[in-house]
Design an enzyme around this catalytic site. Structure first.
Site, PDB file in Angstrom:
ATOM      1  N   GLU A   1      45.457 112.880 -38.557  1.00  0.00           N
ATOM      2  CA  GLU A   1      45.367 113.697 -37.608  1.00  0.00           C
ATOM      3  C   GLU A   1      46.717 114.776 -36.721  1.00  0.00           C
ATOM      4  OE1 GLU A   1      42.462 113.259 -35.607  1.00  0.00           O
ATOM      5  OE2 GLU A   1      41.250 112.703 -37.518  1.00  0.00           O
TER       6      GLU A   1
ATOM      7  N   CYS B   1      48.226 117.466 -25.951  1.00  0.00           N
ATOM      8  CA  CYS B   1      47.231 118.056 -27.193  1.00  0.00           C
ATOM      9  C   CYS B   1      47.483 119.490 -27.907  1.00  0.00           C
ATOM     10  CB  CYS B   1      45.754 117.748 -26.465  1.00  0.00           C
ATOM     11  SG  CYS B   1      45.638 115.826 -26.849  1.00  0.00           S
TER      12      CYS B   1
ATOM     13  N   HIS C   1      44.536 108.888 -30.074  1.00  0.00           N
ATOM     14  CA  HIS C   1      45.940 109.209 -30.716  1.00  0.00           C
ATOM     15  C   HIS C   1      46.845 108.568 -30.262  1.00  0.00           C
ATOM     16  CE1 HIS C   1      43.195 113.126 -32.548  1.00  0.00           C
ATOM     17  NE2 HIS C   1      43.356 112.902 -33.376  1.00  0.00           N
TER      18      HIS C   1
END
Length: 415
Positions: free
Chosen positions: A161, A346, A229
């Site tokens: 990721e 993000c 995350h």
């Protein structure tokens, strides 16, 4: 001269709330709400302008082609295809460039080049379609092979990721550093998206010194609470780790492992009795940009939601009043992104490089920011309702909007 450049994702014209991300509580809570792509994109540009005004280098990555007709063809989409599958081809989630790639700066690598590996994002269909188009941008932005090496994604089944599960500690951005990879273990309520073997593969591909790599397990309870995350519960910058007390599976061992590789670590831990794990995830206190300003002070760029939380803002004020390394906490409005589970961290990918070695078409200045804003105002949909997904006229508008942006930035090669 090497410096940190934040590359933010421009929010795409198909930005919508389809609730596609299992384990992302914000995304699930806003599933089916109307979205406002134009407002979302302008909020993102405003955040970028703010960092430029603080004297920081700023880049951007562009929205990927949507709707993704190739994906629809590969799944044999027809009138009976479930709405969730069709919505995946409309996803604007590439806006969260923390998931675009993992980046190892030149001082850390064996060949003295900055290495970038696009994240395969295989855990979720709507994200697993991204990496090849993302790599096409990285190949152009970082085409100078004397200074950069862009890899292919790590192959499945190892889920990767990107930078959302990667931290770096160093005395200064241009100095050699220690890279920390945070992985999850499967078996909980929600999928653990970062596989340990994916992290280890990236470290090998980048030619990192094993003695300067640390691999840490994320707290399964944090994943179950909605920290899909690591950057939802921890953020690092230079010597500083800003983290929640429940971020890692073994908190004390994690600190010891980092200190063993990087003795100069400065730890700023937020205890659970000051800010609960649930409140930290709700407000995205840690999904923040921790930045070194030209003055040498560190600033934390947080979502506006942090100022609206009594416990979070009380902690922030207490921290600023102390003699700690983080001297400023600056709220920004990214509510459209937050509603889909993405805060300021993000929205950006950190790349340490000499700006002169980067394709200038991917670097923001005031003139480009003006042109981008004008294009967004003229072409981005103002609102998308859940029932609009699949609408032919809207699909045409979205394609034309992206095309207009590529044209104004002279990046038609990405059409």
């Amino acid at each position: 001269m090497l410096q940190e450049i934040n590359f933010d994702g421009i929010v795409g014209p198909s930005h919508n709330y389809a609730g596609l991300s299992l384990g992302n509580k914000a995304s699930a809570n806003h599933k089916g709400d109307p979205s406002y792509p134009r407002a979302a994109a302008l909020q993102g540009i405003a955040k970028m302008r703010g960092n430029m005004a603080r004297g920081l280098a700023q880049g951007y990555l562009l929205p990927l082609p949507r709707p993704n007709d190739a994906l629809l063809q590969r799944i044999g989409a027809d009138d009976n295809t479930p709405a969730q599958l069709r919505a995946a081809a409309w996803s604007a989630s590439s806006m969260w460039t923390a998931n675009a790639a993992t980046v190892s700066p030149a001082p850390d690598t064996a060949d003295g080049r900055c290495h970038l590996t696009p994240a395969n994002l295989v855990t979720m269909l709507h994200r697993g379609q991204e990496w090849r188009d993302t790599k096409a941008q990285l190949d152009i932005a970082f085409a100078d092979v004397a200074h950069f090496k862009v890899h292919d994604a790590v192959p499945p089944t190892f889920g990767d990721e990107g930078a959302a599960n990667h931290m770096r500690f160093c005395e200064g951005h241009g100095a050699a550093g220690v890279e920390v990879f945070v992985y999850g273990k499967p078996g909980g309520k929600f999928p653990a998206r970062q596989h340990e073997q994916a992290s280890r593969a990236v470290a090998r591909l980048h030619g990192l010194d094993p003695a300067k790599c640390v691999f840490i397990e994320q707290n399964p309870a944090a994943i179950e609470a909605g920290a899909f995350h690591n950057d939802v519960v921890s953020v690092a910058n230079e010597r500083v780790l800003f983290t929640h007390a429940e971020a890692f599976a073994d908190q004390a061992a994690a600190y010891d492992a980092i200190r063993a590789a990087f003795p100069a670590l400065e730890l700023v831990e937020v205890p659970s009795d000051a800010v609960s794990l649930a409140e930290a995830i709700k407000t995205y206190l840690f999904n923040a940009q921790l930045l070194t300003l030209p003055s040498g002070e560190m600033a934390l760029i947080v979502p506006e939601e942090c100022r609206e939380s009594p416990s979070v803002w009380a902690w922030a004020e207490q921290m600023m009043a102390s003699n700690g390394p983080i001297r400023q906490v600056i709220p920004v409005d990214v509510r459209q992104s937050m509603a889909n589970g993405g805060g300021p961290a993000c929205l950006r990918l950190r790349v340490v490089a000499d700006p002169a070695t980067v394709d200038p078409r991917f670097l923001l200045d005031e003139a480009r920011a003006d042109r981008i804003e004008q294009t967004i105002a003229a072409h981005w949909p103002q609102q998308i309702d859940p029932s609009d997904i699949g609408n032919t006229a809207l699909a045409t508008q979205i394609r034309n909007a992206r095309g207009a942006l590529l044209d104004v930035l002279n990046l038609d090669a990405l059409a």
